[in-house]
Design a protein around this motif. Structure first.
Motif, short mmCIF file in Angstrom:
data_model
loop_
_atom_site.label_atom_id
_atom_site.label_comp_id
_atom_site.label_asym_id
_atom_site.label_seq_id
_atom_site.Cartn_x
_atom_site.Cartn_y
_atom_site.Cartn_z
N LYS A 40 -18.74 26.10 0.11
CA LYS A 40 -17.50 26.87 0.04
C LYS A 40 -17.74 28.30 0.52
CE LYS A 40 -13.32 28.04 -1.61
NZ LYS A 40 -12.03 27.55 -1.08
N ALA A 42 -15.50 31.36 0.22
CA ALA A 42 -14.30 32.02 -0.27
C ALA A 42 -14.18 33.40 0.37
CB ALA A 42 -14.34 32.14 -1.78
N GLU A 73 -9.42 24.49 5.44
CA GLU A 73 -8.52 23.47 4.94
C GLU A 73 -7.35 24.13 4.22
OE1 GLU A 73 -10.55 20.60 2.56
OE2 GLU A 73 -12.22 20.41 3.98
N ARG A 74 -6.17 23.66 4.52
CA ARG A 74 -4.95 24.22 3.91
C ARG A 74 -5.00 24.11 2.39
NH1 ARG A 74 0.12 25.44 5.83
NH2 ARG A 74 1.85 25.26 4.36
N ASN A 75 -4.72 25.23 1.73
CA ASN A 75 -4.68 25.33 0.27
C ASN A 75 -6.05 25.15 -0.40
OD1 ASN A 75 -1.86 25.70 0.31
ND2 ASN A 75 -1.52 23.48 0.33
N ARG A 76 -7.12 25.04 0.40
CA ARG A 76 -8.46 24.90 -0.19
C ARG A 76 -9.41 25.99 0.28
NH1 ARG A 76 -11.75 20.11 0.39
NH2 ARG A 76 -12.69 20.91 -1.52
N GLY A 77 -9.19 26.51 1.49
CA GLY A 77 -10.05 27.58 1.98
C GLY A 77 -11.02 27.13 3.04
N PHE A 79 -14.95 26.21 4.51
CA PHE A 79 -16.18 25.53 4.14
C PHE A 79 -17.09 25.45 5.37
CE2 PHE A 79 -12.79 23.99 1.49
CZ PHE A 79 -13.33 23.89 0.22
N GLU A 225 -22.88 16.80 -1.42
CA GLU A 225 -22.75 18.19 -1.02
C GLU A 225 -23.70 19.10 -1.81
OE1 GLU A 225 -18.80 19.59 -1.16
OE2 GLU A 225 -17.98 18.04 0.13
#
Length: 237
Positions: A40, A42, A73-77, A79, A225
């Protein structure tokens, strides 16, 4: 020891100022396998880590996404991109089509100065391998292949290869199962020998075999992951 990243060569505009510096640092961490596929990224964390606003962090991540190293990714951020098994096959099949031809053209154009550059990459790869730093070894291996493309002086093929080598690094990070998967040293030495006598046929055949070895060295099964954080990656020792 550090190496220059792939300079984000591609068909998109480079971000300005601090965003470009962040791109280079994140790209180097990805290609050196300090950041694993699926990690991730952020905006807040990137901004805090590098002392910039979310807007600057977002600009850097979007540039990396255009280059294929990051997925947003939409609404996830954002990566670190996680190549699929199908993509892994396609990337190495594409390299197998392109790189033997590049090696032939590089052999034709080879000069003593070019050989010194390539030898430098091989020496650096051996040094970090001896230190057990396989991420850096893989980064140097990628730089070796990109330098061959630069020597061939084919701008379009070089641009394509930069994307493929970056994707290959992610694929190897996710699917490798041999310590020598990055690039077997005997293949690079054999290429150097062919280049030193400008043997176009040998360079092409060695590279063709090398691509087959790389592809076969991957264990193309699903992987879990990594849960390592961005702060862990850039923590000072």
């Amino acid at each position: 020891m550090t190496i220059a990243p792939a300079d984000l060569r591609g068909s998109f505009s480079l971000p300005p100022g601090k965003a470009l510096d962040i791109c280079h640092q994140l790209e180097a961490a990805i290609l050196q396998h300090r950041m694993q596929p699926g990690m991730k990224l952020a905006e807040d964390e990137v901004g805090e880590l590098f002392g910039v606003s979310r807007t600057v962090a977002r600009t850097a991540l979007q540039a990396l996404a255009h280059g294929g190293l990051v997925t947003i990714e939409r609404n996830r951020g954002a990566f670190v991109s996680r190549p699929t098994i199908r993509e892994a096959h396609e990337v190495f099949e594409a390299r197998a089509l392109i790189e033997p031809r590049i090696a032939r053209m590089a052999a034709r154009a080879m000069t003593p100065d070019h050989l010194k550059v390539l030898q430098g990459h091989v020496d650096a790869e051996h040094e970090v391998t001896a230190q057990g730093d396989m991420g850096m070894a893989l980064a140097h291996s990628g730089a070796f292949h990109l330098s061959i493309a630069d020597i061939a002086d084919q701008a379009i093929l070089t641009q394509i290869l930069h994307t493929l080598v970056s994707r290959s690094s992610l694929i190897i990070a996710l699917y490798w199962h041999r310590r020598d998967t990055g690039c077997e040293s005997h293949s690079h030495h054999a290429l150097l020998k062919a280049f030193s006598v400008r043997d176009e046929n040998a360079a092409e055949e060695i590279m063709k075999s090398h691509m087959v070895d790389l592809h076969s060295g991957l264990d193309l099964r699903d992987r879990s992951e990594s849960h390592r954080s961005l702060a862990d990656v850039f923590a000072k020792p």
